[in-house]
Write a protein that holds these residues in place. Structure first.
Motif, PDB file in Angstrom:
ATOM      1  N   ASP A  14     -11.472 -58.151  60.402  1.00 22.77           N
ATOM      2  CA  ASP A  14     -10.248 -57.502  60.850  1.00 22.77           C
ATOM      3  C   ASP A  14      -9.166 -57.512  59.769  1.00 22.77           C
ATOM      4  O   ASP A  14      -8.048 -57.083  60.001  1.00 22.77           O
ATOM      5  N   ASN A  47     -11.738 -49.123  71.801  1.00 24.35           N
ATOM      6  CA  ASN A  47     -10.871 -48.770  72.934  1.00 24.35           C
ATOM      7  C   ASN A  47     -10.956 -47.275  73.190  1.00 24.35           C
ATOM      8  O   ASN A  47     -10.972 -46.492  72.250  1.00 24.35           O
ATOM      9  N   ALA A  79      -2.740 -43.515  73.124  1.00 28.85           N
ATOM     10  CA  ALA A  79      -3.100 -44.932  73.077  1.00 28.85           C
ATOM     11  C   ALA A  79      -4.603 -45.090  72.900  1.00 28.85           C
ATOM     12  O   ALA A  79      -5.381 -44.240  73.323  1.00 28.85           O
ATOM     13  N   GLY A  80      -4.988 -46.204  72.252  1.00 29.02           N
ATOM     14  CA  GLY A  80      -6.411 -46.492  72.042  1.00 29.02           C
ATOM     15  C   GLY A  80      -6.822 -46.212  70.607  1.00 29.02           C
ATOM     16  O   GLY A  80      -6.013 -46.308  69.691  1.00 29.02           O
ATOM     17  N   ASP A  81      -8.116 -45.868  70.419  1.00 35.40           N
ATOM     18  CA  ASP A  81      -8.640 -45.612  69.075  1.00 35.40           C
ATOM     19  C   ASP A  81      -8.667 -44.121  68.799  1.00 35.40           C
ATOM     20  O   ASP A  81      -9.253 -43.352  69.559  1.00 35.40           O
ATOM     21  N   GLY A 134       0.980 -47.241  71.363  1.00 35.37           N
ATOM     22  CA  GLY A 134      -0.237 -47.829  71.932  1.00 35.37           C
ATOM     23  C   GLY A 134      -1.483 -47.585  71.090  1.00 35.37           C
ATOM     24  O   GLY A 134      -2.602 -47.857  71.532  1.00 35.37           O
ATOM     25  N   LEU A 135      -1.289 -47.072  69.879  1.00 33.45           N
ATOM     26  CA  LEU A 135      -2.437 -46.724  69.043  1.00 33.45           C
ATOM     27  C   LEU A 135      -3.037 -47.996  68.429  1.00 33.45           C
ATOM     28  O   LEU A 135      -2.354 -48.756  67.753  1.00 33.45           O
ATOM     29  N   ALA A 136      -4.340 -48.245  68.680  1.00 33.08           N
ATOM     30  CA  ALA A 136      -4.978 -49.462  68.182  1.00 33.08           C
ATOM     31  C   ALA A 136      -5.645 -49.227  66.829  1.00 33.08           C
ATOM     32  O   ALA A 136      -5.741 -50.126  66.006  1.00 33.08           O
ATOM     33  N   PHE A 137      -6.147 -48.010  66.616  1.00 34.25           N
ATOM     34  CA  PHE A 137      -6.894 -47.719  65.385  1.00 34.25           C
ATOM     35  C   PHE A 137      -6.766 -46.239  65.066  1.00 34.25           C
ATOM     36  O   PHE A 137      -6.734 -45.403  65.960  1.00 34.25           O
ATOM     37  N   CYS A 138      -6.681 -45.917  63.771  1.00 33.31           N
ATOM     38  CA  CYS A 138      -6.606 -44.512  63.369  1.00 33.31           C
ATOM     39  C   CYS A 138      -7.270 -44.359  62.015  1.00 33.31           C
ATOM     40  O   CYS A 138      -6.910 -45.037  61.059  1.00 33.31           O
ATOM     41  N   PRO A 147       2.479 -47.534  64.266  1.00 33.63           N
ATOM     42  CA  PRO A 147       2.091 -48.921  63.966  1.00 33.63           C
ATOM     43  C   PRO A 147       2.100 -49.186  62.468  1.00 33.63           C
ATOM     44  O   PRO A 147       1.849 -48.273  61.666  1.00 33.63           O
ATOM     45  N   ASN A 152       0.125 -50.610  60.339  1.00 28.26           N
ATOM     46  CA  ASN A 152      -1.079 -50.278  59.582  1.00 28.26           C
ATOM     47  C   ASN A 152      -1.168 -48.804  59.240  1.00 28.26           C
ATOM     48  O   ASN A 152      -1.464 -48.423  58.104  1.00 28.26           O
TER      49      ASN A 152
END
Lengths: 440, 110
Positions: free
Chosen positions: A376, B2, B20-22, B52-56, B84, B86
């Motif tokens: 991670d 997600n 939100a999510g991936d 709410g974005l976990a991954f992009c 976010p 990142n």
């Protein structure tokens, strides 16, 4: 025939009467009738095959009259041509030798309709002196059984044909796959060169890692001569993956090659690429873009000093390993992803490579590799800088070897394509032509 | 992994999409087809709230660029809200922080 006391009496007077009637009927069944109307064919022949006696059942099956057969025909005359042949070559000799035969399959001739498949058993009756007297033959109708066997055979042939077809289809699929793999390999070579050309006064090395072997890579690089004694090189990363990414890579590579010949200025080449990609992809609501770093190098300057001019659109900064053991990034601030907006700003940088200095270009597969137990954390630019400092000074081939080892160490944390390209001025110029290495 | 969810809120200045999510190669098409159904009028501002974005990944960035294109074609503006850290780092790396209008949160839209 008579009743024996061992048969249990059915209960009730009425039942007793019915059973008695049945037994009476059986008693009336004469041996003559049993022979003539038996559920199988009977015949007896002389030793030469001449038919002496034949029952009604068999005459009926064959559609013959007794007077035409008894004393006039031989057993073989009742058979089909194939049956006759088999009788002459196998049936008769075996019977004479063994004295009996059981369950031989033959075809008999019927007066109307096709042949009658039968199973034949035969036994030789001997006289008191042991001399052969006559042949007794029983014939069973085997039509149903033969049909069943034919059906079985037919099914087996069908199954074998189906298996052969499946085998052929599998062979075809394997051939198709091989042809597709060959085509992909040819396409892949059109995206990245198999080997780099030898550049006088420069040493070069390259490494390309594809995350998935059956996917066309989305990273690209190239090195080629332009006007004068200058050489152009570039390295980049297109968005997406698969055939769509490959077509974008192809457009990008050949646009940059053409642009560099027209105007060997790094920023102009990338501006041209930006215009081409924006025009090509923005209209259809499906933006496609790439990051790219493009350079022009002119080897063979005074005292081996080589000027490198770089331009970048959204690409991670180049890294230089100096001969004095330092490592430094060459930031190209302000550059934007290529193909997103018209007239995108391009970042530029310039440096001089002294003998022993090595310039390294890489794609973000390297810096975005996932590390740590939970996969991670990102490897990142700081770690790469520390790694480069540790290895400086190093010639292009050494740097690529070290970085390839680093990539292998990432294991499944390296989930993106990664391209590495290193150019360096040899520390001690030799009169020999400099080597070009290509690792993959 | 997600799942990706997209929730729409219509405000006085234009629609706000809460993503939100991936947002990756497999799920980016979900956002892209959803965007096609968002009507925009000239002068409106489409806001994508990414809190709410976990991954992009790069496919996700392509979807964000497609959203911007969708807004421009309609004569509307477009902004990313609550990006976010990142994703902001990657956007800055490739220069897209100059292309997108970035807002600390979507409430600024109203």
């Amino acid at each position: 025939m008579c009743r024996t006391g061992g048969i249990p009496e059915p209960a009730g007077a009425g039942g007793e009467a019915t059973t008695d009637a049945a037994f009476s009927a059986l008693l009336e069944d004469s041996p003559e009738d049993l022979y003539e109307s038996a559920p199988c064919g009977y015949l007896s022949t002389m030793m030469d095959g001449t038919i002496a006696k034949i029952n009604d059942t068999l005459l009926d099956w064959l559609g013959l009259h007794r007077e035409d057969v008894a004393g006039r025909k031989r057993f073989a005359d009742l058979l089909t041509i194939g049956g006759k042949l088999y009788h002459e070559t196998h049936f008769a000799p075996l019977l004479r030798m063994q004295g009996e035969l059981r369950g031989i399959a033959l075809d008999m001739r019927r007066r109307s309709g096709g042949p009658l498949p039968v199973l034949v058993s035969a036994v030789i009756k001997h006289g008191s002196e042991g001399e052969p007297l006559l042949i007794r033959i029983t014939v069973f109708d085997a039509s149903d059984r033969r049909a069943y066997e034919k059906e079985l055979l037919h099914r087996r042939q069908e199954a074998e044909r189906a298996r052969a077809e499946a085998d052929e289809a599998r062979r075809q699929a394997e051939a198709d796959r091989a042809r597709l793999a060959d085509a992909l390999a040819v396409l892949q070579r059109s995206l990245v060169p198999d080997s780099l050309p030898a550049v006088p006064g420069l040493e070069t090395a390259v490494h390309y890692h594809t995350a998935s072997p059956d996917q066309l890579g989305g990273d690209f690089y190239d090195l080629f001569p332009v006007a004068g004694d200058r050489w152009a090189f570039f390295l980049g990363d297109v968005c997406g993956k698969g055939p769509e990414a490959a077509s974008l890579t192809s457009l990008t590579r050949y646009t940059l090659r053409a642009a560099a010949h027209h105007d060997p200025d790094p920023a102009s080449a990338l501006s041209t690429l930006n215009a081409v990609l924006h025009e090509r992809y923005t209209g259809d609501g499906n933006p496609r873009y790439c990051t790219c770093i493009f350079g022009i190098v002119e080897p063979g300057g005074e005292h081996g000093r080589t000027v490198v001019r770089l331009a970048s659109g959204g690409h991670p900064p180049a890294l230089v390993l100096r001969t004095d053991g330092r490592a430094e990034y060459l930031p190209t601030p302000g550059g934007l992803l290529i193909g997103v907006v018209p007239g995108a700003p391009i970042g530029t940088a310039e440096t001089v490579l002294a003998p022993g200095d090595t310039l390294v270009l890489y794609t973000d597969g390297l810096t975005e590799a996932r590390i740590g137990s939970g996969r991670d954390e990102l490897y990142g630019e700081d770690a790469l800088h520390a790694f480069a400092t540790e290895h400086a000074p190093a010639a292009p081939r050494e740097v690529i070897t070290a970085l390839t080892g680093l990539l292998e160490g990432f294991g499944d944390g390296l989930d993106d394509d990664t391209a590495l390209l290193a150019l360096g001025v040899p520390a001690a110029p030799s009169p020999m032509s400099p080597a070009t290495s290509h690792t993959s | 992994m997600n799942p990706l969810t997209v929730r729409q809120l219509d405000t006085a200045t234009g629609p706000v999409l809460y993503v939100a999510g991936d947002l990756d190669f497999d799920r980016a098409p979900v956002l892209r087809s959803r965007l096609d159904q968002v009507p925009l009028s000239p002068g409106q501002c489409l806001v994508l709230d990414l809190s709410g974005l976990a991954f992009c990944d790069s496919s996700g960035i392509t979807a964000l660029l497609a959203a911007r294109q969708h807004a421009l074609v309609a004569g509307a503006d477009m902004a990313l809200a609550a990006v976010p850290a990142n994703l902001l780092r990657v956007l800055t790396l490739v220069g897209l922080d100059q292309v997108f209008t970035l807002r600390p949160d979507s409430s600024a839209a109203s």
